[in-house]
Design a protein around this motif. Structure first.
Motif, mmCIF file in Angstrom:
data_model
loop_
_atom_site.group_PDB
_atom_site.id
_atom_site.type_symbol
_atom_site.label_atom_id
_atom_site.label_comp_id
_atom_site.label_asym_id
_atom_site.label_seq_id
_atom_site.Cartn_x
_atom_site.Cartn_y
_atom_site.Cartn_z
ATOM 1 N N LEU A 100 -4.391 5.266 -15.071
ATOM 2 C CA LEU A 100 -4.790 6.531 -15.434
ATOM 3 C C LEU A 100 -5.934 7.285 -14.319
ATOM 4 C CD1 LEU A 100 -5.259 6.332 -19.276
ATOM 5 C CD2 LEU A 100 -3.305 7.507 -17.921
ATOM 6 N N VAL A 101 -7.068 6.391 -13.877
ATOM 7 C CA VAL A 101 -7.850 6.949 -12.910
ATOM 8 C C VAL A 101 -7.011 7.280 -11.512
ATOM 9 C CG1 VAL A 101 -9.685 6.163 -11.485
ATOM 10 C CG2 VAL A 101 -9.795 5.842 -14.139
ATOM 11 N N MET A 102 -6.113 6.279 -11.322
ATOM 12 C CA MET A 102 -5.177 6.530 -10.030
ATOM 13 C C MET A 102 -4.806 7.838 -10.043
ATOM 14 S SD MET A 102 -2.584 3.920 -8.210
ATOM 15 C CE MET A 102 -3.769 2.620 -8.227
ATOM 16 N N GLY A 103 -3.830 8.140 -11.453
ATOM 17 C CA GLY A 103 -3.214 9.316 -11.316
ATOM 18 C C GLY A 103 -4.018 10.690 -11.453
ATOM 19 N N PRO A 176 0.152 1.487 -7.397
ATOM 20 C CA PRO A 176 0.322 1.228 -8.643
ATOM 21 C C PRO A 176 0.785 -0.319 -9.051
ATOM 22 C CG PRO A 176 0.983 3.539 -8.154
ATOM 23 C CD PRO A 176 0.699 2.839 -6.889
ATOM 24 N N ALA A 177 1.582 -0.661 -8.064
ATOM 25 C CA ALA A 177 2.155 -2.006 -8.311
ATOM 26 C C ALA A 177 1.197 -2.945 -8.077
ATOM 27 C CB ALA A 177 3.288 -2.199 -7.386
ATOM 28 N N LEU A 178 0.007 -2.816 -7.246
ATOM 29 C CA LEU A 178 -1.084 -3.587 -6.642
ATOM 30 C C LEU A 178 -1.814 -3.796 -7.996
ATOM 31 C CD1 LEU A 178 -1.567 -2.951 -3.040
ATOM 32 C CD2 LEU A 178 -0.574 -4.934 -3.872
ATOM 33 N N VAL A 179 -2.061 -2.590 -8.651
ATOM 34 C CA VAL A 179 -2.781 -2.705 -10.206
ATOM 35 C C VAL A 179 -2.116 -3.590 -11.092
ATOM 36 C CG1 VAL A 179 -3.514 -1.438 -11.569
ATOM 37 C CG2 VAL A 179 -4.016 -0.576 -9.600
ATOM 38 N N TRP A 180 -0.821 -3.067 -11.224
ATOM 39 C CA TRP A 180 -0.069 -3.971 -12.204
ATOM 40 C C TRP A 180 0.504 -5.148 -12.031
ATOM 41 C CZ3 TRP A 180 1.289 -2.184 -17.018
ATOM 42 C CH2 TRP A 180 2.537 -2.905 -17.550
ATOM 43 N N TRP A 181 0.841 -5.554 -10.821
ATOM 44 C CA TRP A 181 1.378 -7.129 -10.731
ATOM 45 C C TRP A 181 0.125 -7.814 -10.063
ATOM 46 C CZ3 TRP A 181 5.692 -3.828 -9.515
ATOM 47 C CH2 TRP A 181 6.707 -4.117 -10.464
ATOM 48 N N GLY A 182 -0.874 -7.180 -8.961
ATOM 49 C CA GLY A 182 -1.865 -7.851 -8.430
ATOM 50 C C GLY A 182 -3.135 -7.855 -9.028
ATOM 51 N N GLY A 183 -3.101 -7.011 -9.943
ATOM 52 C CA GLY A 183 -4.635 -6.949 -10.831
ATOM 53 C C GLY A 183 -5.823 -6.394 -10.046
ATOM 54 N N GLN A 184 -5.574 -5.714 -9.065
ATOM 55 C CA GLN A 184 -6.466 -5.008 -8.125
ATOM 56 C C GLN A 184 -7.178 -3.860 -8.894
ATOM 57 O OE1 GLN A 184 -5.019 -4.536 -4.028
ATOM 58 N NE2 GLN A 184 -4.474 -6.743 -3.934
ATOM 59 N N GLY A 185 -8.344 -3.381 -8.437
ATOM 60 C CA GLY A 185 -9.070 -2.253 -8.848
ATOM 61 C C GLY A 185 -8.617 -1.108 -8.123
ATOM 62 N N VAL A 186 -8.722 0.075 -8.454
ATOM 63 C CA VAL A 186 -8.308 1.386 -7.943
ATOM 64 C C VAL A 186 -8.791 1.370 -6.406
ATOM 65 C CG1 VAL A 186 -8.162 3.734 -7.827
ATOM 66 C CG2 VAL A 186 -8.364 2.447 -10.150
ATOM 67 N N ALA A 187 -9.935 1.257 -5.932
ATOM 68 C CA ALA A 187 -10.121 1.330 -4.621
ATOM 69 C C ALA A 187 -9.531 0.072 -3.780
ATOM 70 C CB ALA A 187 -11.740 1.186 -4.471
ATOM 71 N N GLN A 188 -9.453 -1.109 -4.326
ATOM 72 C CA GLN A 188 -8.916 -2.051 -3.617
ATOM 73 C C GLN A 188 -7.531 -1.789 -3.302
ATOM 74 O OE1 GLN A 188 -9.132 -5.914 -5.380
ATOM 75 N NE2 GLN A 188 -8.544 -7.006 -3.672
ATOM 76 N N SER A 189 -6.546 -1.456 -4.447
ATOM 77 C CA SER A 189 -5.264 -1.227 -4.443
ATOM 78 C C SER A 189 -4.898 -0.072 -3.292
ATOM 79 C CB SER A 189 -4.720 -0.885 -5.574
ATOM 80 O OG SER A 189 -5.264 0.464 -6.120
ATOM 81 N N LEU A 190 -5.785 1.123 -3.318
ATOM 82 C CA LEU A 190 -5.578 2.066 -2.427
ATOM 83 C C LEU A 190 -5.659 1.610 -1.031
ATOM 84 C CD1 LEU A 190 -7.293 4.951 -4.370
ATOM 85 C CD2 LEU A 190 -4.811 4.773 -4.091
ATOM 86 N N PHE A 191 -6.851 0.855 -0.713
ATOM 87 C CA PHE A 191 -7.132 0.237 0.510
ATOM 88 C C PHE A 191 -5.939 -0.717 1.099
ATOM 89 C CE2 PHE A 191 -8.830 -3.198 3.157
ATOM 90 C CZ PHE A 191 -9.185 -2.559 4.247
#
Length: 293
Positions: A100-103, A176-191
């Motif tokens: 939701l934060v990512m959205g 989004p996939a890195l958050v869902w499957w990788g369990g990453q945070g928002v900032a980490q997944s964007l990077f």
């Protein structure tokens, strides 16, 4: 699940597109239905004053995730129900809140791009959209639209809009996939998304070139075929299903890209898969439909 960024060869960009078409062929109606359900919900949201359009933009990163989940299901020969659209909202609170934060970040960034673009063209793009929506029924409207299309200020602004929109998509490509499957945070997944696309920039360039060629050639061939059959008037009617199919396959390609760009850290040596392998049932490449516990 700990994900590891893999090296991707430039020629893999073409395989991403061809594999997405193969995967689409496994469940064309189900995957199109999943995407169509989102479009229907988005249409309903647009009726909400003020917030409807923004809610649709907020949901776009989740749409890419849901289509990847549907692609993963199709790859395994599982059903792809429209209810899959609700999966991100039914996730554990941590992943759901991150999505939701990512959205919200995506919506805010999109708004900034639109404001910058409107500032560059002085509102001419919005004027052109209104004219197109009117159907250009009068000669005056057609002349006005032609004048706007020839306006260098509007052309420059449209190029800038395209560039900014493209740059905006990069951090959200895999996020989004890195958050869902990788369990990453928002900032980490964007990077991580930016890093992954940069590391596979050769393959990504081939991927984009393939899509541009496919759209251009496909549209031209469709037009020529209809003209040859004397049914040129059907071009407008067929443009919508043609565009819908391309959109669905594009979202499927995000899945083929993801499973071949990221791999589980605990995978055995020698099991990277081949570049011509389409993710399917039993493959050790695709991530699970549900996030790891």
């Amino acid at each position: 699940m700990k994900l590891v960024l893999k090296t991707v060869q430039p020629r893999q960009g073409l395989a991403w597109v061809t594999q997405s078409w193969k995967l689409f062929g496994r469940a064309p109606l189900a995957l199109t239905g999943l995407f169509g359900t989102f479009l229907f919900v988005a249409l309903l949201l647009l009726f909400l004053p003020l917030v409807g359009g923004m809610l649709v933009v907020v949901a776009l990163p989740m749409l890419s995730l849901v289509m990847m989940m549907g692609s993963a299901a199709a790859a395994r020969g599982h059903l792809v129900p429209p209810s899959l659209l609700l999966a991100p909202l039914k996730a554990d609170a941590l992943r759901r809140n991150r999505l939701l934060v990512m959205g919200a970040l995506y919506a805010a960034s999109t708004l900034i791009v639109l404001l910058l673009s409107e500032g560059l063209d002085g509102g001419k793009f919005a004027e052109l959209q209104q004219l197109m929506a009117s159907g250009l029924e009068t000669e005056a409207q057609r002349q006005q639209a032609q004048a706007l299309l020839e306006d260098p200020e509007l052309r420059n602004a449209m190029v800038m809009r395209l560039v900014l929109t493209g740059l905006l998509s990069i951090p959200f490509w895999y996020a989004p996939a890195l958050v869902w499957w990788g369990g990453q945070g928002v900032a980490q997944s964007l990077f991580s998304s930016v890093l992954a696309l940069w590391q596979s920039k050769g393959a990504f360039a081939v991927y984009l070139a393939t899509w541009f060629a496919l759209i251009a050639v496909g549209g031209s061939l469709l037009g020529l075929l209809l003209q040859g059959l004397g049914a040129g008037q059907l071009l407008g009617a067929l443009a919508m299903p043609f565009g819908l199919t391309l959109s669905v396959v594009f979202y499927i390609s995000l899945y083929t890209m993801f499973v071949q760009t990221f791999g589980a850290a605990d995978r055995p040596e020698g099991h990277e898969g081949t570049e011509d392998e389409t993710p399917g049932p039993g493959s050790d490449n695709p991530p699970p439909l549900n996030p790891p516990a």
